[in-house]
Structures are given as structure tokens and as C-alpha cells.
Design an enzyme around this catalytic site. Structure first.
Site, short mmCIF file in Angstrom:
data_model
loop_
_atom_site.label_atom_id
_atom_site.label_comp_id
_atom_site.label_asym_id
_atom_site.label_seq_id
_atom_site.Cartn_x
_atom_site.Cartn_y
_atom_site.Cartn_z
N GLU A 73 -54.01 17.89 -55.59
CA GLU A 73 -54.04 17.27 -54.60
C GLU A 73 -53.73 15.66 -54.71
O GLU A 73 -54.44 14.93 -53.99
CB GLU A 73 -55.38 17.48 -53.57
CG GLU A 73 -55.59 18.69 -53.49
CD GLU A 73 -56.91 19.21 -52.52
OE1 GLU A 73 -57.27 18.42 -51.85
OE2 GLU A 73 -57.17 20.13 -52.71
N GLU A 114 -64.53 23.41 -54.05
CA GLU A 114 -65.67 22.63 -54.08
C GLU A 114 -67.02 23.17 -54.02
O GLU A 114 -67.71 23.02 -53.11
CB GLU A 114 -65.40 21.58 -52.87
CG GLU A 114 -64.02 20.77 -52.90
CD GLU A 114 -63.91 19.99 -51.68
OE1 GLU A 114 -64.56 19.86 -50.81
OE2 GLU A 114 -62.97 18.96 -51.92
C1 XIL Z 1 -57.77 18.01 -45.82
C2 XIL Z 1 -56.56 18.23 -44.83
O1 XIL Z 1 -55.63 17.16 -45.35
C3 XIL Z 1 -56.77 17.61 -43.55
O2 XIL Z 1 -55.63 17.58 -42.76
C4 XIL Z 1 -58.13 18.28 -42.88
O3 XIL Z 1 -58.72 17.66 -41.76
C5 XIL Z 1 -59.26 18.18 -43.77
O4 XIL Z 1 -58.87 18.73 -45.05
N1 XIL Z 1 -59.83 18.34 -50.26
C6 XIL Z 1 -59.30 19.60 -49.97
C7 XIL Z 1 -58.38 19.78 -49.03
O5 XIL Z 1 -59.43 20.57 -50.53
O6 XIL Z 1 -58.39 21.01 -48.21
C8 XIL Z 1 -58.59 18.55 -47.93
O7 XIL Z 1 -57.58 18.80 -46.94
C9 XIL Z 1 -58.52 17.14 -48.57
C10 XIL Z 1 -59.71 17.14 -49.55
#
Ligand code: XIL
Length: 369
Positions: free
Chosen positions: A279, A168
Site C-alpha cells: 500500500e 492489521e
Molecule cells: C482505506 C481506503 O483507501 C479508504 O477509501 C477507506 O475509506 C478506508 O480504507 N490500510 C488498509 C486499507 O489496509 O484497506 C485502507 O484503505 C488504508 C489503510
């Protein structure tokens, strides 16, 4: 088009499944069809037959306390990514105090079950501890970054097949001409902080796939183009980046552009980079409570997304961000789940039963050539 599935093949597959009584149009499950899904070969089996990976994000805590979940993950997945355990703040919560317990637990579980692992993520503006931000601002950034990446990537050298190196780094709303997110790293180093992260990772494990991961490639806004431009600049500067992770946190709350997805993937492939879906999930925010309708709508959203991807590439790694609704990160999200009801965002329900979304993934894998 060799190795890719066509829109017609994918749609046709769904139609055939529907005709066989497994699913109603748009992935809706008749209640008696749910049991039928349990008889089908797992996503892992089908993915393996096609030479690709299906995986999930998971937490070591949940895996050790919930045996049924453990079983579901090892049945359905041949790839695993730590949901949080390999983020900076987890690995080195305090200066000099490393903690690999969670990551190592996940790795043992993966190795015991013949599951591959990927890492997430070496550099992110979140999950970054205050002590490190203080060091960075105090001018110690170069040593800090090098030590972190060398230590972590070396530890899992030859064990993690892939790493999300930078996560990101794009935020067009921050208003910079290059689309980069305003972050402490950018303030100290300028845009080459990204180059450095990839170079340190390549030094620590020359055989690992190094990935740039981000969200919003499916959106109508400026994100897809800003991400592509970043990748082009990295390639021009000879940075060792090998793949692009599309997070694909989809939602039934907003529409995305299937043509954006197809075109993004094609342009990534044209740069010689691999596309990963890292994801995947579909928020059911704002849908009426009816379970069948919610499952139908989220499954259909995922189907459209995967079909759009298939128009241009065949990702070797597809991961959902969690496997069962019981452990979705969206459960706690104020924007995606303002009422706090039990979410229906992942392939398995809270009791690890396969849902319409699971069937969409199954159909997707089954029809790969
Ligand atoms: C999220 C996790 O799922 C949560 O448990 C944590 O509190 C915050 O991060 N994009 C990403 C992930 O790249 O690392 C994120 O994961 C969700 C959004």
C-alpha cells in the site's frame, strides 16, 4: 545476494539518471524534465522485464467514470487490488445480501488488460458490518467466518493470485502481551481466529498466495517485533501463511528506520515467507506548498524505503495505494491533510503526469537483476 540490488547500484542508477538530466538530486524534477519522463517505458513494462509486478489499489467507480485514469492504470500496472470492493462490508453489506458487482468489474477490467489481481482483505477490524459483529457476539462466529471466506475466496479461485487474509491484527498499544489488537474476533476466539481465517482461505483456493498484511514495519516502536512474533507463532502452528504485506504508508511528517525495514524483511525471508509491499504512498502533510519541493521530499522518502527493502529482499509485488494524486485516500485524511489542499502522495499527478516519485519507482524496477 543473487537477484538483489545493492545500495550502490540503486544510488548509482539515480546518479546516472540525474547526469542524463532527467532528475536533479533527490528526485527533484526540473520542469522541462517532466516531459522526458513521459518518453520512458512504463513501470509495467520495466517490472514485466524483471519478472515482477507493479500495481495499484483502485475503485471500480473511478475506473468506469474516468477514462484517462483507466488508461493510466493499464499502462503503468500489471497488478491490481480493490481499494475497498473486496472488504467484508462491501461484499455482504447486509446478512445474506452479497454484492460482487464492484469486485467483478475490477476483475473484468484486469482480465481485458492482462493485469493480475490480488484481494484485500478477508478479515479486518474495520470495513466489518454491524450485522456480522452482532452475529459474532451472538456465538455464530465460526460459521460466519467460514462462510464468508469460503464464498469469497472460491468465487475468485484461480483468478486472484494472492489474498490479504488478515489485515492489521497487531496493536501493541492495546497492551496485550502477544501484541494482538483487541477486537471482537479476539474476544470470541482468542488468537486462533487468525489461524482459522488462513485455513478457510487455503481450503477454498489451495493455490492462492495467502498474506498477512499490516502497517508500521518501518517504525521505531514495538510494531515490527510484534508482527514478526505473530508470524513465528503462525508458522509454528503450521498455519498456511505464505507472505507478509508491508503497507508502507510513509510520511514526510515522521522519520522511519531504514535499518528496521531491512532487518524486518530479512527476518521474514528467513522464515521462508515472501515480502510484499502492498500500500505504498508518502504523505506530504505539513510540507510547504511548493510543488517541486513536495515532490522531491516524498520521492526521496520512497527511495530510502525501497533501498532499505532492497538490502535484504526483492519483492515480487509492489503496489501503491492509488496511482494518481487525484484519487489518493489521504486527500480526505484529517491527520495527513488537515488543510484539505490537493495532496502530492502518489506516482502520477492529478493529470496523470509522471512525477519524481514515479521516477524513483522506475529506477528501482530498472535496476533489479
Ligand atoms: C482505506 C481506503 O483507501 C479508504 O477509501 C477507506 O475509506 C478506508 O480504507 N490500510 C488498509 C486499507 O489496509 O484497506 C485502507 O484503505 C488504508 C489503510
Amino acid at each position: 545476494m543473487n537477484g538483489m540490488i545493492t545500495r550502490r547500484a540503486f544510488m548509482g542508477g539515480l546518479a546516472a539518471a540525474s547526469a542524463a538530466g532527467l532528475i536533479a538530486p533527490f528526485g527533484a524534477l526540473a520542469s522541462e524534465a517532466v516531459n522526458e519522463l513521459e518518453l520512458l517505458p512504463s513501470l509495467r513494462k520495466v517490472a514485466e522485464t524483471k519478472g515482477v509486478y507493479f500495481g495499484t489499489a483502485a475503485s471500480p467507480k473511478v475506473l468506469s467514470k474516468d477514462f484517462a485514469y483507466r488508461k493510466a492504470v493499464s499502462r503503468e500496472c500489471n497488478l491490481l487490488v480493490p481499494e475497498n470492493a473486496t472488504k467484508w462490508a462491501y461484499l455482504q453489506p447486509q446478512r445474506g445480501k452479497w454484492d460482487f458487482t464492484g469486485a467483478d468489474k475490477l476483475l473484468s477490467f484486469a482480465e481485458e488488460n492482462g493485469i493480475k489481481m490480488r484481494g484485500h482483505t478477508l478479515l479486518w477490524y474495520r470495513g466489518f458490518p454491524q450485522w456480522a459483529e452482532d452475529d459474532l457476539k451472538a456465538g455464530k462466529g465460526e460459521a460466519l467466518l467460514e462462510e464468508h471466506i469460503h464464498t469469497v475466496v472460491s468465487r475468485y479461485r484461480g483468478k486472484f493470485m494472492s489474498w490479504d487474509v488478515v489485515n492489521e491484527a497487531i496493536e501493541p498499544n492495546d497492551g496485550l502481551a502477544n501484541g494482538l489488537r483487541k477486537s471482537p474476533w479476539l474476544a470470541v476466539f482468542g488468537p486462533t481466529y487468525i489461524d482459522r481465517a488462513f485455513q478457510y482461505a487455503a481450503e477454498a483456493d489451495p493455490n492462492c498466495q495467502l498474506v498477512y498484511n499490516d502497517w508500521g514495519q518501518e517504525s521505531y516502536g514495538k510494531r515490527p517485533e510484534a508482527i514478526l512474533n505473530l508470524l513465528r507463532r503462525l508458522k509454528d502452528r503450521g498455519v498456511p501463511v505464505h507472505g507478509v504485506g508491508i503497507q508502507a504508508h510513509l510520511s514526510t511528517r515522521w522519520n522511519f528506520g531504514p535499518q528496521q525495514v531491512t532487518s524486518f524483511c530479512r527476518q521474514v525471508a528467513d522464515m521462508g515467507l515472501e515480502v510484499l509491499i502492498t500500500e505504498l504512498d508518502v504523505s506530504d502533510a505539513k510540507l510547504a506548498d511548493d510543488l517541486v519541493q513536495r515532490d522531491e521530499a516524498t520521492a526521496e522518502r520512497m527511495r530510502i524505503f525501497l533501498e532499505a527493502v532492497s538490502e535484504s529482499v526483492k519483492p515480487k509485488q509492489i503496489l501503491t495505494w492509488g496511482l494518481s494524486d487525484r484519487y489518493s485516500w489521504l486527500q480526505e485524511s484529517n491527520s495527513e491533510n488537515p488543510t484539505g489542499r490537493a495532496v502530492r502522495t502518489l506516482p502520477l499527478d492529478r493529470n496523470y503526469k509522471r512525477k519524481a516519485m514515479w521516477k524513483v519507482l522506475h529506477d528501482y524496477f530498472r535496476q533489479l537483476s
